[in-house]
Motif scaffolding. Structure first.
Motif, short mmCIF file in Angstrom:
data_model
loop_
_atom_site.label_atom_id
_atom_site.label_comp_id
_atom_site.label_asym_id
_atom_site.label_seq_id
_atom_site.Cartn_x
_atom_site.Cartn_y
_atom_site.Cartn_z
N VAL A 23 0.85 -1.19 0.00
CA VAL A 23 0.00 0.00 0.00
C VAL A 23 0.88 1.24 0.00
N LEU A 24 0.69 2.08 -1.01
CA LEU A 24 1.40 3.35 -1.09
C LEU A 24 0.44 4.44 -0.64
N VAL A 25 0.79 5.15 0.42
CA VAL A 25 -0.05 6.21 0.95
C VAL A 25 0.49 7.55 0.47
N GLY A 26 -0.36 8.31 -0.21
CA GLY A 26 -0.02 9.67 -0.60
C GLY A 26 -0.64 10.64 0.39
N VAL A 27 0.13 11.62 0.82
CA VAL A 27 -0.39 12.59 1.79
C VAL A 27 -0.15 14.00 1.26
N THR A 28 -1.19 14.83 1.33
CA THR A 28 -1.12 16.18 0.77
C THR A 28 -1.39 17.23 1.85
N GLY A 29 -1.35 18.49 1.44
CA GLY A 29 -1.34 19.59 2.39
C GLY A 29 -2.67 19.99 2.99
N SER A 30 -3.36 19.04 3.57
CA SER A 30 -4.57 19.31 4.34
C SER A 30 -4.24 19.11 5.81
N VAL A 31 -4.94 19.82 6.67
CA VAL A 31 -4.71 19.66 8.11
C VAL A 31 -4.95 18.21 8.54
N ALA A 32 -5.76 17.47 7.77
CA ALA A 32 -6.00 16.06 8.09
C ALA A 32 -4.73 15.22 7.98
N ALA A 33 -3.68 15.77 7.37
CA ALA A 33 -2.40 15.06 7.28
C ALA A 33 -1.80 14.80 8.65
N LEU A 34 -2.28 15.49 9.67
CA LEU A 34 -1.77 15.25 11.02
C LEU A 34 -2.07 13.83 11.49
N LYS A 35 -3.01 13.16 10.82
CA LYS A 35 -3.35 11.78 11.18
C LYS A 35 -2.51 10.75 10.45
N LEU A 36 -1.53 11.19 9.65
CA LEU A 36 -0.71 10.25 8.91
C LEU A 36 -0.05 9.19 9.80
N PRO A 37 0.62 9.56 10.90
CA PRO A 37 1.24 8.52 11.74
C PRO A 37 0.24 7.48 12.21
N LEU A 38 -0.97 7.92 12.58
CA LEU A 38 -2.00 6.99 13.04
C LEU A 38 -2.46 6.08 11.91
N LEU A 39 -2.66 6.66 10.73
CA LEU A 39 -3.09 5.87 9.58
C LEU A 39 -2.07 4.80 9.23
N VAL A 40 -0.80 5.17 9.19
CA VAL A 40 0.26 4.22 8.86
C VAL A 40 0.32 3.11 9.91
N SER A 41 0.23 3.47 11.18
CA SER A 41 0.31 2.45 12.23
C SER A 41 -0.87 1.48 12.16
N GLN A 42 -2.06 1.99 11.80
CA GLN A 42 -3.23 1.13 11.66
C GLN A 42 -3.07 0.18 10.48
N LEU A 43 -2.55 0.68 9.38
CA LEU A 43 -2.35 -0.17 8.20
C LEU A 43 -1.33 -1.27 8.48
N LEU A 44 -0.28 -0.93 9.24
CA LEU A 44 0.77 -1.91 9.53
C LEU A 44 0.30 -3.02 10.46
N GLN A 45 -0.81 -2.81 11.12
CA GLN A 45 -1.36 -3.84 11.99
C GLN A 45 -2.09 -4.93 11.19
#
Length: 201
Positions: A23-45
């Motif tokens: 899974v390749l996650v693209g992240v762009t300049g929205s304030v919602a990008a602050l959840k990137l670490p959480l999203l990645v950790s959930q995917l890795l589970q």
């Protein structure tokens, strides 16, 4: 010597192992990008899932890269990697590696670029080179007024029809299209729901 190490490191990082869903996650300049670490950790589970991240420069404003536990690629990597004709092109290597591209969050600016075929950074180059037989899941995140603007509706519906495109708004389609990878699809959907569709300001 340093260039050779850079190329070698890329080949090692993007080496696919059998049975792994990439899974390749693209992240762009929205304030919602602050959840990137959480999203990645959930995917890795999710068992059998491997993750890499492509970030725009503006997205970096919203998250701490030290909290992201996978390799992050940015525009700098694209240009540092290629020095001569025999060198790999990063956006092509990422496209080959990934089974699924998830853009979460997708801001209004990058949505507009992609809808109009603009590829002026690493992420938009990956999208432009994307294998349209593979799924691309996007999660819009913008101010409500921007989301409701007629231009946004055009950009979401029109040019994207060339892709097996899956909005977070029609997530059941994703589950159906990923039937052969149902356990991955279900868990990826649950993880993606961490990225909000709209941001009120």
């Amino acid at each position: 010597m340093q260039e050779e190490e850079h190329v070698s490191g890329l080949k090692t990082d993007l080496c696919k192992s059998g049975g792994t869903f990439c899974v390749l996650v693209g992240v762009t300049g929205s304030v919602a990008a602050l959840k990137l670490p959480l999203l990645v950790s959930q995917l890795l589970q999710i068992p059998g899932v491997d993750v890499r991240v492509v970030t725009t420069e503006h997205a970096k404003h919203f998250y701490n890269s030290a909290e992201v536990s996978v390799k992050l690629y940015s525009d700098k990597d694209e240009w540092e990697l290629w020095t001569q004709r025999t060198d790999p092109v990063l956006h092509i290597e990422l496209r080959r590696w990934a089974d699924l591209l998830v853009i979460a969050p997708l801001d209004a600016n990058t949505l507009g670029k992609i809808a109009n075929g603009i590829c002026d950074n690493l992420l938009t180059c990956v999208v432009r080179a994307w294998d349209t037989s593979r799924p691309l899941l996007f999660c819009p995140a913008m101010n409500t007024a921007m989301w409701k603007h007629p231009i946004t509706a055009q950009q979401v519906k029109g040019p994207w029809q060339r892709y097996r495109l899956l909005s977070a708004l029609s997530i059941s389609i994703f589950r159906n299209q990923m039937r052969h990878l149902r356990k991955h699809a279900h868990n990826i959907v649950l993880s993606i729901q961490l990225a909000p569709k709209q941001i009120e300001t």
